[in-house]
Design a protein around this motif. Structure first.
Motif, short mmCIF file in Angstrom:
data_model
loop_
_atom_site.label_atom_id
_atom_site.label_comp_id
_atom_site.label_asym_id
_atom_site.label_seq_id
_atom_site.Cartn_x
_atom_site.Cartn_y
_atom_site.Cartn_z
N ALA B 58 0.88 -1.17 0.00
CA ALA B 58 0.00 0.00 0.00
C ALA B 58 0.91 1.21 0.00
CB ALA B 58 -0.88 0.00 1.24
N ARG B 59 0.67 2.14 -0.89
CA ARG B 59 1.60 3.27 -1.02
C ARG B 59 0.86 4.60 -0.88
NH1 ARG B 59 6.25 2.27 -3.04
NH2 ARG B 59 6.66 0.05 -3.05
N PHE B 60 1.42 5.48 -0.08
CA PHE B 60 0.90 6.84 0.04
C PHE B 60 2.09 7.78 0.00
CE2 PHE B 60 -1.89 4.09 2.47
CZ PHE B 60 -3.12 4.38 1.89
N GLU B 61 1.96 8.85 -0.76
CA GLU B 61 3.04 9.83 -0.77
C GLU B 61 2.91 10.71 0.45
OE1 GLU B 61 3.58 11.87 -4.42
OE2 GLU B 61 4.75 10.14 -5.06
N TRP B 62 4.00 10.85 1.17
CA TRP B 62 3.96 11.70 2.36
C TRP B 62 4.82 12.94 2.09
CZ3 TRP B 62 5.78 9.75 7.87
CH2 TRP B 62 5.49 10.75 8.81
N ASN B 69 8.01 8.16 2.14
CA ASN B 69 6.66 7.81 1.72
C ASN B 69 6.08 6.79 2.69
OD1 ASN B 69 6.59 9.38 -0.66
ND2 ASN B 69 7.97 7.87 -1.59
N ALA B 70 4.77 6.90 2.89
CA ALA B 70 4.11 5.94 3.77
C ALA B 70 3.80 4.68 2.97
CB ALA B 70 2.85 6.55 4.36
N ASN B 71 4.84 3.94 2.67
CA ASN B 71 4.67 2.70 1.92
C ASN B 71 4.71 1.50 2.87
OD1 ASN B 71 4.66 4.23 -0.33
ND2 ASN B 71 6.77 3.76 -0.93
N PHE B 72 3.76 0.62 2.69
CA PHE B 72 3.72 -0.57 3.54
C PHE B 72 3.80 -1.81 2.65
CE2 PHE B 72 1.65 2.75 5.92
CZ PHE B 72 2.22 2.62 7.16
N ARG B 73 4.37 -2.86 3.20
CA ARG B 73 4.42 -4.10 2.43
C ARG B 73 4.24 -5.27 3.39
NH1 ARG B 73 9.53 -5.16 -0.58
NH2 ARG B 73 10.04 -7.17 0.24
N ILE B 74 3.61 -6.30 2.89
CA ILE B 74 3.53 -7.55 3.65
C ILE B 74 4.19 -8.62 2.81
CG2 ILE B 74 2.03 -9.25 4.74
CD1 ILE B 74 -0.09 -7.17 4.97
N ASP B 75 5.34 -9.09 3.27
CA ASP B 75 5.93 -10.27 2.65
C ASP B 75 6.09 -11.32 3.75
OD1 ASP B 75 7.91 -9.22 4.12
OD2 ASP B 75 9.37 -9.02 2.52
N GLY B 76 6.81 -12.37 3.46
CA GLY B 76 6.90 -13.45 4.44
C GLY B 76 7.44 -12.99 5.78
N LEU B 77 8.50 -12.16 5.73
CA LEU B 77 9.12 -11.71 6.98
C LEU B 77 8.17 -10.83 7.79
CD1 LEU B 77 11.80 -11.80 8.54
CD2 LEU B 77 12.44 -9.70 7.37
N GLY B 78 7.52 -9.90 7.07
CA GLY B 78 6.56 -9.03 7.73
C GLY B 78 5.41 -9.84 8.32
N LEU B 79 5.00 -10.85 7.57
CA LEU B 79 3.89 -11.70 8.03
C LEU B 79 4.27 -12.43 9.32
CD1 LEU B 79 1.07 -12.85 7.16
CD2 LEU B 79 2.33 -14.78 6.23
N LEU B 80 5.46 -13.02 9.32
CA LEU B 80 5.91 -13.75 10.50
C LEU B 80 5.93 -12.83 11.71
CD1 LEU B 80 7.49 -16.12 11.95
CD2 LEU B 80 9.55 -14.95 11.22
N PHE B 81 6.58 -11.68 11.56
CA PHE B 81 6.67 -10.76 12.70
C PHE B 81 5.31 -10.20 13.07
CE2 PHE B 81 10.82 -10.10 14.45
CZ PHE B 81 11.66 -10.70 13.55
#
Lengths: 127, 946
Positions: B58-62, B69-81
């Protein structure tokens, strides 16, 4: 011409600094006035010196002065008046309330240098 | 659910306890749990996509210009944590509900906890390193609040401060490292950085960036030598210790190393710094843990040790080691959180956490015994629990690693760490639960209610299940996150039994050694007590004290209450900095020709110099000094005229008049002379400092004036567009009211505030003791016989209408000719002030009813409204417009909306100047200035009538 202006700026600065280093409030006010002159001239000079150029837009004029430093200095002059007025009022108030016009904190109120013991240093006295 | 919303949910949840403060702690807990649960649910909805190898973003320009930028990502590492943070968070919320006592404010606790949860979730879901840094600092702050939650305990406050100092300093280092990293990669988005491995590792800034980032990660994850803050953070309530200091926050450093693993790892620097630190931390902390008496302290050091283990695995830089690291993160979170909660239960029920006072709790607290034992055995690495699995993987990786060409060194040291780990884990079980029952517990221990033991029980079940069925329970999550860490798809095969491998042998050695060590425990304790160990807290305290002392010493020397001293230090510093900057700046020499010196300016210059010298020489005679100030101001105005700046000259000269009047009014009540106080030496020193500063400043001005512009000045744009956009020929005025109108708006507001400050000061003075003193004032100088002379009165009356018309003229022409609101305001003020001077303050005041406060307010409002007017045309604040108007009987003339703004400036200036002088006059009036009924003292017309 540049030499004249820069020496004047230097002279005004020196006078201002010397007077601000005095102990009485009126001298400090005078010093600040001097320093304001010096700084205003300095800011003005950053637009470089131009003699006899038209100050307003005019058809056929070859060159103009740099208007931006002028605009900045114009407001600076007015603001420095405001500052001088507040400082003068404070000096007057201090003199009328306190009975003398010294700018320094009285020696008795100063922090003695040797009382900086460990308890003051370790924060809020948790230790 | 959008990753951004998931990251925001805990923060929304943080508001709820405050809003529901009256509904009791159950509602607070339930509302927080709901927010956490929704976030967890939203995260879990992304599992199928992440398992398929996608990255949900999800990306938002800040602040795109900064790369933030307020960019968020969910990948495997993010999911685990994310699952760890939210899942264990949920358990902690439930546990804390029953743990906190009646006296503890639960709402505050839950708010802090949710803030922390949000910050932590933000770290693991950020796709922008600058955004990550923001969340990183937030975790430091919220953990500070949580550690110091029991504000009445000094250990809590000290621990909180220490944690903040250590992690905060690491955070600062990390900011620098991240900025370097982002600059090398050309982007601050993690997605882009992960692609830039070659560029980053080839850069000469790789090592500095690595060191700075690792400093942040090591302090956060309590790696040696920054490990000492974690045991002191144990002063926090146990739910906090279980959450922050075992499962989540201390893993933020590990997360970061894992996150940047693809770009930073694989170099010898990475291996030697990270793996060595991890190994040293693992062994050292495990050794210390063996001897701790406090249960939480033992667990804290064991946490440090396990964090070291994971750091070491990440440091190996191989993909298999990364898999093992990720797996151990999961396992450690489960068994360590369960252990902390067990310790909390024991503390809660038995009244102490000191191992020396415990023992024999097996029969008294059977449920707690089972939970605690399972978790502790997992920590020791006993099959078939999950700790065994990852420890095996670790030992296997250690056998593959060679340190400086010594293949066995790492494996042997790691086994030693594992051995210590077995020792302290078994000690936990043996000395707390086993052994004879005692009669002297502070409380009679018994198992707590379901609410308190359910959370650790759930974790203990997980410990067993992951141990028995690793592939189906945790394999998918480990695979997904290991793939995200390494950047290539990983399909690890996790199993309980690998056959008789070297790792199994080492495990057996560790187990046997650990048991043997435990048997020797008492002798070891005696040995350790006999040896002197440096106490980390003492060192930390000594360093902090030394630094604070140095800072205090410097501050108190510089600002000891003497203004002159502080100012002298300031001047000298500025001069030295200027000299240094000039000597390293590479000035090429004068590039602009000098303007010829003409005789008239030379005369002006001589006047100015002489007046300034006299002014310094005679400054003790204050009235004379004021006259000299007038001359200097006049010369400055003249130089403005000569140098093509008529606007400035007009302003300077009118300001000069009001300033001198103001100073004269003040001087009425100040001593007229200054006595000589300073010794000659001091004055000589001051003169030296002043000369130095003057020389420096003059030289700077000279160099600037003789050099060409380094960049083309922005005023070219203003000159070109002044008429087109602002509709005015006087560029200075157009800049003031249009191009830089916002500045001017601020400035008139400041001016108004200054005048109101003066008014307020006067009010205060007159109301207090000064007012009484003034009423009995005896003037030190003789009063003038004719205070309101005929000539002055008549002339000022004549001048007033003319001056007002001149002011109006200057105001109206200001847009196209020199003039404008500032100058007009000053001219009108001077005209009014002259009336005061001629006939006295009170006399003049009675004849005009304008309220100066209202004038200032009206000015600011007029300027503001003009600015807002632009909004109705759909333009930004303070955009001006103009047009031409033809009225019957008049020539066609221009009307610019900027005139409204200039009117505001005008009103504000008049109001401010008059209010300032007015205030000073009121002091004079209080001091017994007689109010005259007539405009002048000696009126010839009256004489004639008589």
């Amino acid at each position: 011409m540049e030499l004249l202006l820069s020496s004047a700026i230097g002279m005004l600065t020196a006078a201002g600094v010397y007077l601000i280093l005095r102990r009485r409030s009126f001298a400090v006010v005078l010093g600040m006035t001097m320093l304001s002159y010096a700084i205003n001239l300095f800011l003005f000079s950053t637009g470089r010196l131009v003699v006899n150029a038209p100050p307003v837009l005019r058809d056929g004029a070859a060159s103009y002065t740099d208007p931006l430093p002028q605009a900045l200095v114009l407001t600076a002059i007015v603001i420095s008046f405001g500052m001088t007025a507040v400082v003068v009022m404070m000096a007057l108030g201090a003199f009328l309330e306190g009975g003398d016009d010294r700018v320094d904190m009285p020696r008795a109120d100063r922090l003695p240098a040797d009382s900086l013991s460990a308890d003051r240093m370790s924060g809020d006295g948790d230790a | 659910m959008s990753p951004a919303l998931i990251a925001a949910l805990p923060f929304i949840g943080a508001l709820l306890p405050g809003l529901l403060i009256r509904s009791g702690r159950d509602v607070a807990a339930i509302s927080c749990a709901t927010a956490t649960f929704i976030a967890l649910l939203g995260l879990c909805l992304h599992i199928p996509a992440v398992m398929a190898g996608e990255v949900v973003t999800a990306r938002f320009e800040w602040l795109p210009s900064l790369g933030l930028n307020a960019n968020f990502r969910i990948d495997g590492l993010g999911l685990l944590f994310g699952i760890l943070i939210l899942g264990i968070g949920l358990l902690i919320i439930a546990y804390a509900r029953h743990y906190l006592s009646r006296q503890d404010p639960a709402g505050v606790f839950y708010t802090y906890l949710m803030l922390f949860q949000g910050a932590m979730l933000g770290i693991v879901l950020s796709d922008n390193i600058l955004l990550l840094l923001v969340f990183w600092e937030l975790t430091s702050l919220s953990s500070f609040l949580l550690i110091g939650y029991w504000k009445h305990l000094p250990e809590g406050r000290q621990g909180a401060r220490m944690a903040l100092t250590v992690t905060g300093m690491g955070g600062l280092a990390m900011i620098a490292g991240m900025l370097i990293l982002g600059n090398i990669a050309g982007s601050f988005d993690i997605t882009d950085i992960l692609q830039a491995r070659e560029a980053i590792q080839a850069s000469p800034y790789y090592l500095p960036a690595l060191l700075l980032i690792l400093l942040g990660a090591f302090t956060k994850s309590a790696q040696f030598p920054f490990h000492f803050w974690l045991p002191h953070a144990m002063a926090a309530p146990t739910p906090v210790s279980a959450y922050l200091h075992s499962a989540t926050m201390v893993k933020a450093g590990l997360f970061l190393m894992a996150r940047l693993w693809p770009v930073l790892s694989g170099t010898p620097e990475w291996f030697y710094i990270v793996a060595t630190t991890g190994l040293a931390t693992m062994v050292l902390a495990a050794w210390i843990a063996i001897f701790r008496d406090d249960l939480k302290s033992l667990l804290a050091f064991s946490t440090v040790s396990h964090l070291g283990l994971i750091t070491m695995l990440l440091g190996f830089g191989t993909e298999a080691a990364a898999v093992a690291a990720v797996f151990h993160i999961v396992n450690h979170a489960t068994f360590k959180a369960a252990l902390f909660m067990t310790a909390g239960i024991i503390d809660h029920e038995a009244g102490t956490r000191s191992i020396a006072r415990l023992g024999g709790l097996r029969r008294l607290m059977p449920i707690t015994f089972v939970i605690g034992t399972l978790a502790a055995l997992s920590m020791a690495g006993i099959p078939p629990l999950n700790g065994f699995l990852s420890k095996e993987l670790m030992l296997e990786q250690a056998t593959h690693a060679a340190w400086q060409g010594h293949p066995g060194l790492v494996a042997a040291t790691a086994t030693l760490g594992a051995l210590f780990s077995v020792c302290y884990s078994l000690r936990f079980v043996w000395q707390v639960f086993l052994g004879p029952e005692r009669q002297d517990y502070p409380h009679r221990p018994h198992d707590p209610g379901f609410g308190l033991w359910s959370a650790p029980a759930l974790l203990a079940v997980l410990v067993v299940l992951i141990g028995l069925f690793p592939d189906s329970m945790a394999g998918w999550l480990v695979a997904a996150s290991a793939s995200a860490v390494t950047g290539t798809a990983q399909h690890p095969h996790l199993a309980l039994w690998h056959g008789v491998t070297p790792a199994l042998m080492l495990s057996a050695v560790a187990l046997a050694g650990g048991v043997a060590l435990l048997a020797l425990n008492r002798r070891l304790l005696a040995l350790r007590a006999a040896m002197a160990w440096p106490e980390a807290k003492a060192i930390f305290d000594a360093i902090t004290r030394a630094v604070t002392c140095a800072a205090g010493f410097l501050t108190d020397r510089l600002t000891n209450g003497s203004m002159a001293r502080a100012f002298a230090a300031f001047s000298l510093t500025v001069v030295l900095c200027g000299l240094w900057a000039f000597s390293t700046g590479g000035w090429q020499g004068a590039t602009r020709p000098m303007l010829p010196i003409q005789p008239v300016p030379l005369v002006g210059w001589v006047l100015l110099m002489v007046a300034t010298c006299c002014m310094v020489a005679f400054h003790r005679r204050r009235i004379l000094a004021l006259v000299l100030v007038g001359i200097i101001g006049l010369m400055v105005s003249v130089s403005f005229i000569y140098l093509s700046a008529p606007d400035l000259a007009l302003t300077q000269i009118s300001v000069e008049v009001v300033t001198v009047v103001l100073l004269l009014l003040a001087l009425n009540f100040l001593p007229k002379f200054t006595v000589i106080e300073s010794p000659d030496r001091k004055r000589g020193l001051d003169a030296f400092i002043a000369t130095l500063t003057g020389l420096g400043f003059g030289a700077l001005a000279y160099v600037i004036m003789r050099s060409d512009f380094a960049f083309s000045p922005i005023s070219e744009y203003m000159l070109a567009n002044s008429y087109k956009l602002g509709g005015g020929d006087n560029v200075v005025n157009v800049i003031l009211v249009d191009f830089r109108g916002y500045d001017t708006f601020g400035e008139i507001t400041v001016l108004g505030i200054a005048a109101l400050t003066i008014f307020a000061l006067t009010e205060t003075l007159l109301a207090g003791a000064t007012g009484r003193r003034l009423r009995n004032w005896v003037h030190d100088s003789r009063r003038a016989g004719d205070r309101h002379p005929l000539m002055l009165v008549v002339v000022t009356r004549l001048v007033l209408p003319i001056a007002l018309v001149v002011g109006l003229y200057i105001f109206l022409r200001g847009h196209n000719m020199p003039g404008g609101g500032f100058v007009a305001g000053l001219v009108v003020s001077v005209a009014l002030v002259s009336q005061y001077m001629a006939s006295g303050f009170a006399w003049a005041q009675e004849r005009q009813k304008i309220n100066y406060h209202a004038l200032i307010g009206a000015g600011v409002i007029a300027a503001g409204l003009t600015g807002i007017g632009a909004w109705f045309a759909g333009l930004p604040f303070l955009t001006s417009t103009y047009g031409y108007v033809k009225l019957p009987g008049l020539e066609e003339f221009e009307l610019a909306s900027a005139m409204g703004f200039d009117l505001g400036v005008f009103l504000c200036v008049v109001g401010a100047v008059m209010l300032a002088l007015n205030s000073l006059s009121r002091i004079a009036r209080t001091a017994g200035e007689t109010v005259n009924l007539h405009p002048m003292d000696i009126d010839p017309s009256k004489e004639a009538r008589r």
